[in-house]
Design a protein around this motif. Structure first.
Motif, PDB file in Angstrom:
ATOM      1  N   ALA A  24       0.872  -0.953  -0.106  1.00 36.93           N
ATOM      2  CA  ALA A  24       0.238   0.252   0.200  1.00 36.93           C
ATOM      3  C   ALA A  24       0.786   1.119   0.121  1.00 36.93           C
ATOM      4  N   LEU A  25       1.856   1.268   0.572  1.00 30.51           N
ATOM      5  CA  LEU A  25       2.856   2.499   0.666  1.00 30.51           C
ATOM      6  C   LEU A  25       3.356   2.293  -0.536  1.00 30.51           C
ATOM      7  N   GLU A  26       4.177   1.124  -1.123  1.00 31.12           N
ATOM      8  CA  GLU A  26       4.774   1.482  -2.604  1.00 31.12           C
ATOM      9  C   GLU A  26       3.611   2.421  -3.590  1.00 31.12           C
ATOM     10  N   GLU A  27       2.358   1.843  -3.599  1.00 28.19           N
ATOM     11  CA  GLU A  27       1.449   2.827  -4.150  1.00 28.19           C
ATOM     12  C   GLU A  27       1.748   4.300  -4.253  1.00 28.19           C
ATOM     13  N   ARG A  28       1.022   4.569  -3.017  1.00 27.05           N
ATOM     14  CA  ARG A  28       1.512   5.747  -2.785  1.00 27.05           C
ATOM     15  C   ARG A  28       3.075   6.244  -2.957  1.00 27.05           C
ATOM     16  N   ILE A  29       3.555   6.281  -2.554  1.00 33.10           N
ATOM     17  CA  ILE A  29       4.886   7.030  -3.067  1.00 33.10           C
ATOM     18  C   ILE A  29       5.765   6.444  -4.543  1.00 33.10           C
ATOM     19  N   TYR A  30       5.474   5.834  -5.085  1.00 31.19           N
ATOM     20  CA  TYR A  30       6.176   5.101  -5.481  1.00 31.19           C
ATOM     21  C   TYR A  30       6.767   5.972  -7.104  1.00 31.19           C
ATOM     22  N   ALA A  31       7.465   5.967  -7.244  1.00 31.80           N
ATOM     23  CA  ALA A  31       8.416   6.905  -8.809  1.00 31.80           C
ATOM     24  C   ALA A  31       9.360   5.938  -9.694  1.00 31.80           C
ATOM     25  N   ASP A  32       9.328   6.231 -10.605  1.00 34.70           N
ATOM     26  CA  ASP A  32      10.907   5.495 -11.139  1.00 34.70           C
ATOM     27  C   ASP A  32      12.695   6.273 -10.662  1.00 34.70           C
ATOM     28  N   SER A  33      12.532   5.671  -9.548  1.00 33.44           N
ATOM     29  CA  SER A  33      13.529   6.757  -8.486  1.00 33.44           C
ATOM     30  C   SER A  33      13.819   5.963  -7.728  1.00 33.44           C
ATOM     31  N   ARG A  34      15.691   5.909  -7.702  1.00 30.87           N
ATOM     32  CA  ARG A  34      16.611   5.471  -6.556  1.00 30.87           C
ATOM     33  C   ARG A  34      16.422   6.153  -5.449  1.00 30.87           C
ATOM     34  N   THR A  35      15.535   7.786  -5.846  1.00 31.10           N
ATOM     35  CA  THR A  35      16.192   8.102  -4.125  1.00 31.10           C
ATOM     36  C   THR A  35      14.687   7.544  -3.593  1.00 31.10           C
TER      37      THR A  35
END
Length: 315
Positions: free
Chosen positions: A29-40
């Protein structure tokens, strides 16, 4: 910790409501909220998930610092929650039973419980190889590594390691979505398993006679082939198991259309169906040896701390 190991040996993992599954749901659930194609952004995701779980472990230890019964219960529960050795052995036994009866469809249905390979076109020898390789790798991930970190850092170590390993399974594998986002989780898992994987290899070599093997042959395979695997850790476990069982692991693996060619580990024949039960016996022996070492190490640390706290201050 010993009590938690005993509970896992007796009951294994629950089918529903396992703490690790609950963590995985929250992490997704957290991944869906903050995901971006970014290592940071991926590093932030990893830090939040691992930090939260480790923080729970720290709080639990502080709250039970002067309550021995509560501390025992908390540590035993945490140990049981992070271990997966009993379930791993049961899955290996189920796979062996299916293949021994010639029921390939049942074995193919069962394989995803052990690894992520596409089982649809695998015959009995390839299913046996996949099972043996998974048992070898997961003996470290599901047993030796959590016990190692429990011995080093108590409840925070137990919970923190399981969080790291679960995130690696969720986002650490290379894919279009997780190539960058999962980088931090994968690298942290590699670091967390550096020592446990090598300890697993050494224990498997020492206990090779349990599976009818030779410690010398297992150690030779570990030394010669352990570094050849793409993973800095999995190869150590698989090479030691290959040497202990007298088989040759590695080959082409199909992960849903993505083919990966793994180097050969060991120098015997390809695994056969009977080798699955031998691998399960070896994995159980390694697991109980790791538990004994972890408990002994933790007891030694506590005794030293007690002696240090009670020693007179001589000036």
């Amino acid at each position: 910790m010993a009590l938690g190991v005993a509970v896992d040996a007796l009951v294994g993992d629950p089918r529903k409501g396992h703490p690790v599954a609950v963590f995985g749901t929250r992490a997704a659930a957290l991944e869906e909220r903050i995901y971006a194609d970014s290592r940071t952004r991926g590093a932030l995701f990893t830090a939040l998930c691992v930090g939260a779980v480790t923080g729970i472990g720290v709080a639990a230890e502080r709250l039970t610092r002067h309550r021995p019964v509560a501390r025992t219960a908390v540590t035993a529960a945490a140990t049981w929650a992070v271990l997966g050795g009993t379930t791993l052995g049961r899955e290996g036994a189920h796979m062996a039973a299916s293949l021994e009866s010639g029921d390939l469809p049942a074995a193919r249905v069962r394989l995803p419980h052990l690894c992520g390979r596409d089982p649809s076109r695998l015959d009995a020898p390839e299913l046996a190889r996949a099972t043996v390789e998974s048992i070898a790798e997961n003996t470290s991930d599901a047993v030796v590594a959590p016990l190692f970190w429990g011995a080093v850092a108590g409840v925070p170590g137990l919970l923190g390691y399981r969080a790291v390993n679960t995130l690696d399974a969720m986002v650490g594998h290379r894919s279009a979505r997780h190539e960058r986002f999962g980088w931090a989780s994968a690298r942290l898992d590699d670091a967390a398993n550096l020592v446990p994987a090598r300890l697993t290899g050494l224990l498997a070599a020492a206990l090779a006679p349990v599976a009818g093997g030779s410690p010398r042959r297992a150690l030779a395979a570990l030394r010669r082939d352990g570094h050849r695997h793409p993973s800095p850790n999995s190869g150590r476990c698989e090479a030691a198991f290959a040497g202990a069982l007298g088989v040759r692991l590695g080959g082409v693996n199909d992960y849903g259309g993505r083919l990966e060619e793994r180097p050969e580990l060991g120098d015997g024949p390809r695994p056969a169906v009977p080798d699955i039960r031998r691998a399960v016996r070896l994995a159980r022996a390694v697991s109980f040896a790791a538990a004994a070492l972890a408990v002994a190490a933790r007891m030694t640390m506590r005794c030293r701390n007690r002696e240090r706290n009670t020693s007179p201050d001589i000036r």
